[in-house]
Design an enzyme around this catalytic site. Sequence first.
Site, PDB file in Angstrom:
ATOM      1  N   ARG A  42       0.816  -1.228   0.000  1.00 51.35           N
ATOM      2  CA  ARG A  42       0.000   0.000   0.000  1.00 51.35           C
ATOM      3  C   ARG A  42       0.845   1.272   0.000  1.00 51.35           C
ATOM      4  NH1 ARG A  42      -4.611  -1.359   4.311  1.00 51.35           N
ATOM      5  NH2 ARG A  42      -2.876  -2.513   5.144  1.00 51.35           N
ATOM      6  N   LYS A 147       3.677 -18.910   6.657  1.00 53.94           N
ATOM      7  CA  LYS A 147       3.004 -19.255   7.895  1.00 53.94           C
ATOM      8  C   LYS A 147       2.787 -17.988   8.720  1.00 53.94           C
ATOM      9  CE  LYS A 147       5.526 -20.113  11.684  1.00 53.94           C
ATOM     10  NZ  LYS A 147       6.347 -18.948  12.083  1.00 53.94           N
ATOM     11  N   HIS A 177       9.870 -22.734   6.894  1.00 56.81           N
ATOM     12  CA  HIS A 177      11.277 -22.610   6.508  1.00 56.81           C
ATOM     13  C   HIS A 177      12.165 -23.689   7.122  1.00 56.81           C
ATOM     14  CE1 HIS A 177      11.973 -20.314  10.246  1.00 56.81           C
ATOM     15  NE2 HIS A 177      13.261 -20.478  10.048  1.00 56.81           N
ATOM     16  N   LYS A 181      15.741 -26.009   5.633  1.00 56.65           N
ATOM     17  CA  LYS A 181      17.064 -26.113   6.260  1.00 56.65           C
ATOM     18  C   LYS A 181      17.683 -27.442   5.839  1.00 56.65           C
ATOM     19  CE  LYS A 181      16.120 -23.161  10.144  1.00 56.65           C
ATOM     20  NZ  LYS A 181      17.064 -22.277  10.782  1.00 56.65           N
ATOM     21  N   GLU A 215      14.962 -20.829  22.077  1.00 61.31           N
ATOM     22  CA  GLU A 215      15.642 -19.641  21.538  1.00 61.31           C
ATOM     23  C   GLU A 215      16.032 -18.707  22.668  1.00 61.31           C
ATOM     24  OE1 GLU A 215      13.822 -18.291  17.607  1.00 61.31           O
ATOM     25  OE2 GLU A 215      12.082 -18.847  18.784  1.00 61.31           O
ATOM     26  N   ASP A 234       3.187 -20.216  16.745  1.00 61.83           N
ATOM     27  CA  ASP A 234       4.361 -19.643  16.084  1.00 61.83           C
ATOM     28  C   ASP A 234       5.348 -20.715  15.620  1.00 61.83           C
ATOM     29  OD1 ASP A 234       6.098 -17.622  15.172  1.00 61.83           O
ATOM     30  OD2 ASP A 234       7.225 -17.626  17.050  1.00 61.83           O
ATOM     31  N   HIS A 239       7.031 -25.784  12.673  1.00 58.36           N
ATOM     32  CA  HIS A 239       8.419 -26.248  12.625  1.00 58.36           C
ATOM     33  C   HIS A 239       8.645 -27.533  13.439  1.00 58.36           C
ATOM     34  CE1 HIS A 239       8.893 -22.403  10.902  1.00 58.36           C
ATOM     35  NE2 HIS A 239       9.209 -21.706  11.973  1.00 58.36           N
ATOM     36  N   LYS A 335      10.818 -19.060  24.092  1.00 55.25           N
ATOM     37  CA  LYS A 335      11.651 -17.870  23.853  1.00 55.25           C
ATOM     38  C   LYS A 335      12.328 -17.459  25.152  1.00 55.25           C
ATOM     39  CE  LYS A 335       9.841 -16.139  19.715  1.00 55.25           C
ATOM     40  NZ  LYS A 335      10.821 -16.288  18.631  1.00 55.25           N
ATOM     41  N   LYS A 340      20.181 -20.953  22.263  1.00 54.81           N
ATOM     42  CA  LYS A 340      19.476 -21.213  21.010  1.00 54.81           C
ATOM     43  C   LYS A 340      19.824 -22.639  20.619  1.00 54.81           C
ATOM     44  CE  LYS A 340      18.026 -20.546  16.611  1.00 54.81           C
ATOM     45  NZ  LYS A 340      16.630 -20.536  16.243  1.00 54.81           N
TER      46      LYS A 340
END
Length: 494
Positions: A42, A147, A177, A181, A215, A234, A239, A335, A340
């Site tokens: 936009r 997603k 994604h 990997k 993470e 999420d 995943h 999180k 990680k």
Amino acid sequence: MATFVIVGATGDLAQRMLLPALFRLWSDGAISRDFAVLGVSRRSWHDEDFRRFAQEGIARTGEPDRQVWGAFADRLHFASGDPTTPDACAFLAAALREVEARHATGGNRLFYLASPPSTYEAFLRELAHSGLVHRRMAPWTRLVVEKPFGTDEATARRLNALLEDSIGEERVFRIDHYLGKETVQNMLVFRFANTVFEPIWNRQYVDHVQITFVEEIGVAGRGRFYEEAGVVRDVVQNHVFQLLAVIAMEPPAVFDAEGFRNEKAKVLRAIPPVRPKDAVRGQYRGGRVRGERVPAYREEDGVDRGSPTPTYAAMRLGIENWRWAGVPFYLRAGKRLARKETEIVIDFRQPPLALFKDWDVTEMDPNVLVLRTTEDEGISLQFAARVPGRRRMIRSVPLDFSYGRMGQAERPAYEHLLLDALRGTQTFFARRDEVELQWAIVDPILRHWADHPPEDFPNYDAGTMGPAAADELLERAGRRWHAAAVNPEVSAGV
Ligand code: BG6
């Protein structure tokens, strides 16, 4: 070759992932010269604004060669307008005609939905009536969808029906994604190109499996999105479940999109919905991650001060098929944790140890196979060895392999996936039924949590490994979460 249309082209995903990946593919010669990118949003931008925006994103991954950048930049165009309004597709059609003529793309079109998921339905409805997408083989039209794909099974089904009506499943590429990997392909080779693991990859030898997807980062400026999503929508529903499906699936007879996706779907179909007593949720309070002070989730921008959104979840699942019945699969994701790490741990059964009843076995665990998928991606097998010396002692030692030491750097997941979509290869994209099955597993727990707001949030400190209840989930069955990485000093290496 094609025009790559990015809907939502001024967003973070386009700048951080899509444009750098396309540039890299272009500079490596993986995509041909008759190629163009049309950004749609936009914002009242012109081609030049879009090019600057792309350059900024690309420069973050390293300064591009000026000549190569110049040639690529010439192929970046921008169309300003709202793609969800009724006359949307008219401006898009005009822009596409111009770009296609200029770069001789042959009329092939790939639409990439990188706009907020709430806009998908309206855009797809417009697209379906526009004549911009069609089911012909040549020139082709494809649609890549980011997603989160829906917010539960019902919304995912609705979206799937719309995709079926507008373009057809063979032309839909649902991105997860994690499937892009190299980890996933590494796991397939590990499982199916070796003799020694497959015969013991089942309920006779495996005690339980753990998947850890944790993470250090918080919501990274995406507080508003995260409030709607939470950890399960999420990363778990997509995943983590995809990793689970790959680790548990049967070998496909043929390695193609149908073979691979059929086997994953069979695993997902054999997983009963998660029961509330088998799930734990958490939300972080402030703390220290790598020595740095970080705020609580409820203090992040865009987050409600009394938010019930979980930033951590752990759950126990079962796969009711011949290979896995009775073997618990423990998953955890969250999180702002201590590190990680995405790893899969296969814990094998303990053999009878009567023979060693007079030995010290306090530092010995059953065999554990760890597939690490982050940073130092690799595989380690823990086995029992006698400790040299006079004491009669057995302890666990790791045999460690690292992909990095093979000398090849992994390419970002988006590069693999964008190239696959441009080539029309659907293998590493989720199929309609997989996404619906993934929702069916978590829907009941999401509903239960929505109906029973948490009373103990926040319940873990940032920088730890999550709430105590997640440890109890395993302790109830005499198990514990796999602690940490292998000790490189003892590792055998490659
Ligand atoms: C994304 C999630 O899909 O995956 C993020 O939305 C998460 O919240 C990310 O941080 C993790 O991906 P990676 O590739 O950094 O492990």
